[in-house]
Design a protein around this motif. Structure first.
Motif, PDB file in Angstrom:
ATOM      1  N   ASN A  72       0.843  -1.059   0.001  1.00  0.00           N
ATOM      2  CA  ASN A  72      -0.128   0.091  -0.206  1.00  0.00           C
ATOM      3  C   ASN A  72       1.005   1.232   0.073  1.00  0.00           C
ATOM      4  O   ASN A  72       2.198   1.209   0.497  1.00  0.00           O
ATOM      5  CB  ASN A  72      -0.799   0.038   1.339  1.00  0.00           C
ATOM      6  CG  ASN A  72      -0.365  -0.107   2.582  1.00  0.00           C
ATOM      7  OD1 ASN A  72       0.640  -0.854   2.677  1.00  0.00           O
ATOM      8  ND2 ASN A  72      -0.474   1.020   3.126  1.00  0.00           N
ATOM      9  N   THR A  74       1.942   5.042   1.091  1.00  0.00           N
ATOM     10  CA  THR A  74       1.710   5.993   2.003  1.00  0.00           C
ATOM     11  C   THR A  74       2.460   7.379   2.145  1.00  0.00           C
ATOM     12  O   THR A  74       2.191   8.358   2.356  1.00  0.00           O
ATOM     13  CB  THR A  74       2.123   5.388   3.524  1.00  0.00           C
ATOM     14  OG1 THR A  74       3.293   5.245   3.582  1.00  0.00           O
ATOM     15  CG2 THR A  74       1.202   4.326   3.758  1.00  0.00           C
ATOM     16  N   GLU A 148      -2.563   1.087  -5.472  1.00  0.00           N
ATOM     17  CA  GLU A 148      -3.451   1.806  -5.288  1.00  0.00           C
ATOM     18  C   GLU A 148      -3.368   3.038  -6.539  1.00  0.00           C
ATOM     19  O   GLU A 148      -4.210   3.741  -6.476  1.00  0.00           O
ATOM     20  CB  GLU A 148      -3.418   2.340  -3.938  1.00  0.00           C
ATOM     21  CG  GLU A 148      -3.704   1.541  -2.533  1.00  0.00           C
ATOM     22  CD  GLU A 148      -3.412   2.034  -1.382  1.00  0.00           C
ATOM     23  OE1 GLU A 148      -4.347   2.609  -0.700  1.00  0.00           O
ATOM     24  OE2 GLU A 148      -2.177   2.167  -1.058  1.00  0.00           O
ATOM     25  N   GLU A 152      -2.257   7.090  -0.060  1.00  0.00           N
ATOM     26  CA  GLU A 152      -3.507   7.327   0.582  1.00  0.00           C
ATOM     27  C   GLU A 152      -3.561   8.333   1.258  1.00  0.00           C
ATOM     28  O   GLU A 152      -2.725   8.986   2.172  1.00  0.00           O
ATOM     29  CB  GLU A 152      -3.292   6.241   1.849  1.00  0.00           C
ATOM     30  CG  GLU A 152      -3.122   4.880   1.190  1.00  0.00           C
ATOM     31  CD  GLU A 152      -2.806   3.779   2.114  1.00  0.00           C
ATOM     32  OE1 GLU A 152      -2.669   2.604   1.896  1.00  0.00           O
ATOM     33  OE2 GLU A 152      -2.404   4.023   3.404  1.00  0.00           O
ATOM     34  N   THR A 157      -6.172   4.772   4.956  1.00  0.00           N
ATOM     35  CA  THR A 157      -7.628   4.592   4.111  1.00  0.00           C
ATOM     36  C   THR A 157      -7.285   4.105   2.841  1.00  0.00           C
ATOM     37  O   THR A 157      -6.466   4.449   2.076  1.00  0.00           O
ATOM     38  CB  THR A 157      -8.148   5.843   3.932  1.00  0.00           C
ATOM     39  OG1 THR A 157      -8.602   6.434   5.222  1.00  0.00           O
ATOM     40  CG2 THR A 157      -9.734   5.805   3.420  1.00  0.00           C
ATOM     41  N   LEU A 158      -7.504   2.749   2.643  1.00  0.00           N
ATOM     42  CA  LEU A 158      -7.226   2.019   1.486  1.00  0.00           C
ATOM     43  C   LEU A 158      -7.963   2.539   0.000  1.00  0.00           C
ATOM     44  O   LEU A 158      -9.116   2.679   0.088  1.00  0.00           O
ATOM     45  CB  LEU A 158      -7.510   0.583   1.385  1.00  0.00           C
ATOM     46  CG  LEU A 158      -6.666  -0.501   2.418  1.00  0.00           C
ATOM     47  CD1 LEU A 158      -7.110  -1.725   2.332  1.00  0.00           C
ATOM     48  CD2 LEU A 158      -5.278  -0.343   1.771  1.00  0.00           C
ATOM     49  N   ARG A 159      -7.177   2.847  -0.924  1.00  0.00           N
ATOM     50  CA  ARG A 159      -7.746   3.513  -2.338  1.00  0.00           C
ATOM     51  C   ARG A 159      -7.992   2.109  -3.056  1.00  0.00           C
ATOM     52  O   ARG A 159      -7.640   1.130  -2.729  1.00  0.00           O
ATOM     53  CB  ARG A 159      -6.599   4.290  -2.838  1.00  0.00           C
ATOM     54  CG  ARG A 159      -6.403   5.698  -2.038  1.00  0.00           C
ATOM     55  CD  ARG A 159      -5.304   6.236  -2.821  1.00  0.00           C
ATOM     56  NE  ARG A 159      -5.453   6.611  -4.238  1.00  0.00           N
ATOM     57  CZ  ARG A 159      -4.977   7.704  -4.858  1.00  0.00           C
ATOM     58  NH1 ARG A 159      -4.574   8.708  -4.265  1.00  0.00           N
ATOM     59  NH2 ARG A 159      -5.192   7.807  -6.343  1.00  0.00           N
TER      60      ARG A 159
END
Length: 239
Positions: A72, A74, A148, A152, A157-159
């Motif tokens: 993910n 960040t 993603e 984010e 908060t996951l896209r």
């Protein structure tokens, strides 16, 4: 030659041998790359107090790795921290507009795969980049992706995952190493995180084996997204 001199020479030779081994003990078997890894790992430890969980899930890599390292997104520091935790070299896919022209030699040396962003600012719809990543995977390489397609916001908060992620995994029949990163510093730009201190954490999940049967690329993308959603418990922004 007296004994103190002999001991001094032997000690110097042993020190040189240890340093040479440390610098050459890297995926490229290259002293410059080895020195870079030493610096990256020291930076991750001292600047970001990097905590790594789940190291037992890092797979052993043979001559035919074919592994997608999935993380993910960040901050701009993400690939640096992930590489610091990996014993193998990750070839990253990166948004082309984030690759500063002044560092073109650096990107080339690292063999970064540039990705053109779509009109909505999300990376991942570049067929040229996808083909290069696929070639590398089919040759037994390791590719790092941020599914993603962007950072984010707000944090944790996951896209939505890019649809091409599942297609890449399916076509390469590659294993996936899912990694969750959190705690990286916030900044006005992606590069700010490289200069700010933090207490960052990587959680390395078990490897996801290559897809079997006729499972579609969209299903694979959804499965990977659901894995991150379950593992983090974070709110999600679904398509």
């Amino acid at each position: 030659m007296d004994w103190p001199t002999v001991i001094l020479i032997a000690g110097a030779w042993l020190l040189w041998a240890l340093v040479a081994h440390a610098l050459m003990n890297n995926p490229r078997r290259d002293a410059v790359y080895g020195l870079g890894l030493v610096v990256v790992r020291a930076y991750a430890r001292l600047m970001h107090r990097l905590e790594i969980r789940g190291t037992q899930n890092i797979p052993s890599i043979g001559n035919s790795a074919s592994l997608v390292v999935m993380v993910n997104h960040t901050a701009g520091v993400d690939p640096v921290l992930v590489q610091a935790a990996c014993p193998f070299e990750v070839r990253w896919m990166m948004a082309k507009d984030m690759m500063l022209p002044a560092l073109n030699g650096w990107w080339k040396w690292l063999e970064v795969i540039p990705v053109e962003r779509a009109a909505d600012g999300v990376a991942g719809s570049d067929p040229t980049a996808a083909r290069e990543a696929l070639r590398h995977l089919q040759a037994g390489g390791i590719v790092g992706v941020f599914p993603e397609g962007g950072i984010e916001r707000p944090p944790r908060t996951l896209r939505p995952f890019m649809p091409g992620v599942g297609l890449l995994v399916k076509r390469a029949r590659a294993r996936v190493l899912p990694i969750i990163i959190e705690g990286t510093p916030l900044g006005e730009s992606a590069w700010d995180s490289l200069l700010k201190r933090s207490h960052s954490r990587l959680t390395i999940l078990p490897v996801v084996e290559p897809p079997a049967g006729k499972r579609g690329a969209e299903d694979l993308t959804r499965d990977l997204f659901d894995l991150y959603a379950r593992s983090t418990g974070w709110p999600t922004r679904r398509p």
